[in-house]
Scaffold this motif. Structure first.
Motif, PDB file in Angstrom:
ATOM      1  N   THR A  47       0.818  -1.292  -0.065  1.00  0.00           N
ATOM      2  CA  THR A  47      -0.016  -0.185  -0.043  1.00  0.00           C
ATOM      3  C   THR A  47       0.793   1.320   0.011  1.00  0.00           C
ATOM      4  N   GLU A  48       2.061   1.247   0.753  1.00  0.00           N
ATOM      5  CA  GLU A  48       2.672   2.750   0.942  1.00  0.00           C
ATOM      6  C   GLU A  48       3.289   2.741  -0.351  1.00  0.00           C
ATOM      7  N   ILE A  49       3.938   1.709  -1.061  1.00  0.00           N
ATOM      8  CA  ILE A  49       4.576   1.817  -2.243  1.00  0.00           C
ATOM      9  C   ILE A  49       3.710   2.171  -3.506  1.00  0.00           C
ATOM     10  N   GLY A  50       2.494   1.669  -3.506  1.00  0.00           N
ATOM     11  CA  GLY A  50       1.356   1.945  -4.532  1.00  0.00           C
ATOM     12  C   GLY A  50       0.943   3.302  -4.418  1.00  0.00           C
ATOM     13  N   GLN A  51       0.661   3.879  -3.363  1.00  0.00           N
ATOM     14  CA  GLN A  51       0.218   5.249  -3.413  1.00  0.00           C
ATOM     15  C   GLN A  51       1.130   6.148  -4.021  1.00  0.00           C
ATOM     16  N   HIS A  52       2.426   5.817  -3.986  1.00  0.00           N
ATOM     17  CA  HIS A  52       3.236   6.830  -4.751  1.00  0.00           C
ATOM     18  C   HIS A  52       2.878   6.935  -6.338  1.00  0.00           C
ATOM     19  N   PHE A  53       2.408   5.800  -6.875  1.00  0.00           N
ATOM     20  CA  PHE A  53       2.313   5.741  -8.236  1.00  0.00           C
ATOM     21  C   PHE A  53       0.775   6.091  -8.641  1.00  0.00           C
ATOM     22  N   LEU A  54       0.079   6.500  -7.848  1.00  0.00           N
ATOM     23  CA  LEU A  54      -1.324   6.674  -8.133  1.00  0.00           C
ATOM     24  C   LEU A  54      -1.598   7.745  -9.290  1.00  0.00           C
ATOM     25  N   PHE A  55      -0.725   8.786  -9.333  1.00  0.00           N
ATOM     26  CA  PHE A  55      -0.744   9.868 -10.343  1.00  0.00           C
ATOM     27  C   PHE A  55      -0.028   9.972 -11.333  1.00  0.00           C
ATOM     28  N   TYR A  56       0.516   8.566 -11.507  1.00  0.00           N
ATOM     29  CA  TYR A  56       1.501   8.474 -12.875  1.00  0.00           C
ATOM     30  C   TYR A  56       0.392   8.418 -14.222  1.00  0.00           C
ATOM     31  N   GLY A  57       0.808   8.792 -15.342  1.00  0.00           N
ATOM     32  CA  GLY A  57       0.111   8.931 -16.544  1.00  0.00           C
ATOM     33  C   GLY A  57      -0.399   7.775 -17.398  1.00  0.00           C
ATOM     34  N   SER A  58       0.673   6.835 -17.083  1.00  0.00           N
ATOM     35  CA  SER A  58       0.798   5.549 -17.853  1.00  0.00           C
ATOM     36  C   SER A  58       1.399   4.315 -17.206  1.00  0.00           C
ATOM     37  N   ALA A  59       0.863   3.295 -17.635  1.00  0.00           N
ATOM     38  CA  ALA A  59       1.362   2.078 -17.198  1.00  0.00           C
ATOM     39  C   ALA A  59       2.970   1.971 -17.354  1.00  0.00           C
ATOM     40  N   LYS A  60       3.263   2.287 -18.599  1.00  0.00           N
ATOM     41  CA  LYS A  60       4.836   2.320 -18.721  1.00  0.00           C
ATOM     42  C   LYS A  60       5.541   3.035 -17.656  1.00  0.00           C
ATOM     43  N   GLU A  61       4.991   4.268 -17.594  1.00  0.00           N
ATOM     44  CA  GLU A  61       5.907   5.494 -16.473  1.00  0.00           C
ATOM     45  C   GLU A  61       5.879   4.639 -15.129  1.00  0.00           C
ATOM     46  N   ILE A  62       4.774   3.700 -14.842  1.00  0.00           N
ATOM     47  CA  ILE A  62       4.740   3.033 -13.428  1.00  0.00           C
ATOM     48  C   ILE A  62       5.822   2.165 -13.370  1.00  0.00           C
ATOM     49  N   TRP A  63       5.765   1.524 -14.748  1.00  0.00           N
ATOM     50  CA  TRP A  63       6.675   0.000 -14.802  1.00  0.00           C
ATOM     51  C   TRP A  63       8.170   0.648 -14.746  1.00  0.00           C
ATOM     52  N   ASP A  64       8.249   1.751 -15.500  1.00  0.00           N
ATOM     53  CA  ASP A  64       9.970   2.166 -15.525  1.00  0.00           C
ATOM     54  C   ASP A  64      10.254   2.741 -14.260  1.00  0.00           C
ATOM     55  N   ALA A  65       9.645   3.343 -13.746  1.00  0.00           N
ATOM     56  CA  ALA A  65       9.822   4.021 -12.054  1.00  0.00           C
ATOM     57  C   ALA A  65      10.057   3.066 -11.210  1.00  0.00           C
ATOM     58  N   ALA A  66       9.220   1.874 -11.148  1.00  0.00           N
ATOM     59  CA  ALA A  66       9.090   0.751 -10.242  1.00  0.00           C
ATOM     60  C   ALA A  66      10.434  -0.046 -10.688  1.00  0.00           C
ATOM     61  N   LYS A  67      10.917  -0.318 -11.560  1.00  0.00           N
ATOM     62  CA  LYS A  67      12.066  -0.973 -11.930  1.00  0.00           C
ATOM     63  C   LYS A  67      13.201  -0.379 -11.730  1.00  0.00           C
ATOM     64  N   GLU A  68      13.179   1.005 -11.766  1.00  0.00           N
ATOM     65  CA  GLU A  68      14.507   1.858 -11.614  1.00  0.00           C
ATOM     66  C   GLU A  68      14.740   1.937 -10.018  1.00  0.00           C
ATOM     67  N   THR A  69      13.408   1.894  -9.201  1.00  0.00           N
ATOM     68  CA  THR A  69      13.790   2.040  -7.821  1.00  0.00           C
ATOM     69  C   THR A  69      13.782   0.869  -7.061  1.00  0.00           C
ATOM     70  N   TYR A  70      12.979  -0.268  -7.573  1.00  0.00           N
ATOM     71  CA  TYR A  70      13.019  -1.189  -6.483  1.00  0.00           C
ATOM     72  C   TYR A  70      13.675  -2.513  -7.189  1.00  0.00           C
ATOM     73  N   SER A  71      14.253  -2.474  -8.362  1.00  0.00           N
ATOM     74  CA  SER A  71      14.943  -3.610  -8.887  1.00  0.00           C
ATOM     75  C   SER A  71      15.959  -3.970  -8.210  1.00  0.00           C
ATOM     76  N   ASP A  72      16.235  -5.321  -8.090  1.00  0.00           N
ATOM     77  CA  ASP A  72      17.337  -5.822  -7.242  1.00  0.00           C
ATOM     78  C   ASP A  72      18.359  -6.323  -8.184  1.00  0.00           C
TER      79      ASP A  72
END
Length: 240
Positions: free
Chosen positions: A47-72
């Motif tokens: 929930t805490e992580i998902g709230q950060h992406f609520l106002f992104y404009g597209s699925a690609k933006e969410i995917w790229d940001a999440a991958k860059e931020t949380y990828s191992d």
């Protein structure tokens, strides 16, 4: 990613499904599907992580940001930990299947860290073959000593079988050994049951002494014809 790909919507993550102009009739359909993929991504986050992406404009933006931020993929500490586990792991108390599945899970995690773009597909194929050979050796070396025979047999095969073929052969050998070990010796009868049987025999002998005894009626004076017939049939079967 697997769920979204299974739904045929992974183009919204890669950007292949680019948004059409807002005046285009297809824009409404694209926006609906894009929002659906966005909701899938956010609903599968904490929930805490998902709230950060609520106002992104597209699925690609969410995917790229999440991958860059949380990828191992660049997490050197986790990469080192996986390497250490793989170095130390042995079959021990695990079944062959449990041991193989444990190794496979760590190898899959390792593949994520070692994923790279190869300029020459043939070199990549050669590298995968080298890695497979190393994993076959690791799997066989970690087996328990009671599987030395099948281990030596596989090591003596030229060329080495695939990892899955090696696992299948070892698993079959493990099953064969279990069947053989399970068939050794007759089941033991508890001492209390043996004593009870002896007591019953002693009592019956005492009651039958000097007079015929019928096992069916449980009374003296005559014998049980059915029992005598069964005894006769048993003796006939035992004759050579």
């Amino acid at each position: 990613m697997m769920f979204i790909s299974g739904k045929g919507k992974d183009d919204y993550l890669t950007g292949a499904a680019a948004p059409p102009p807002k005046g285009d009739p297809k824009f409404k359909s694209w926006r609906a599907e894009n929002n659906m993929v966005m909701s899938w991504l956010i609903n599968n986050m904490d929930t805490e992580i998902g709230q950060h992406f609520l106002f992104y404009g597209s699925a690609k933006e969410i995917w790229d940001a999440a991958k860059e931020t949380y990828s191992d993929s660049e997490n050197t500490a986790e990469f080192f930990e996986i390497k250490c586990v793989l170095h130390d792991i042995r079959q021990g108390d695990l079944t062959v299947t449990q041991y193989y599945n444990t190794l496979s899970r760590y190898w899959q995690q390792l593949d994520i860290f070692e994923e790279s773009d190869w300029e020459c597909p043939r070199d990549h194929l050669k590298y995968r073959k080298i890695m497979e050979k190393e994993r076959i050796v690791k799997f066989l070396v970690g087996l328990n000593k009671n599987l030395d025979e099948v281990r030596g047999r596989i090591f003596g095969t030229k060329p080495l079988p695939s990892l899955r073929e090696a696992f299948s052969e070892v698993r079959c050998e493990e099953s064969r050994k279990k069947v053989m070990m399970g068939g050794q010796g007759a089941p033991t009868i508890p001492e209390s049951s043996t004593l009870m049987s002896r007591r019953t025999t002693f009592t019956n002998d005492k009651q039958r002494k000097g007079r015929p005894w019928c096992d069916h009626c449980r009374k003296p004076g005559h014998t049980n014809p059915m029992r005598e017939l069964l005894i006769f049939m048993t003796l006939v079967k035992r004759r050579p």
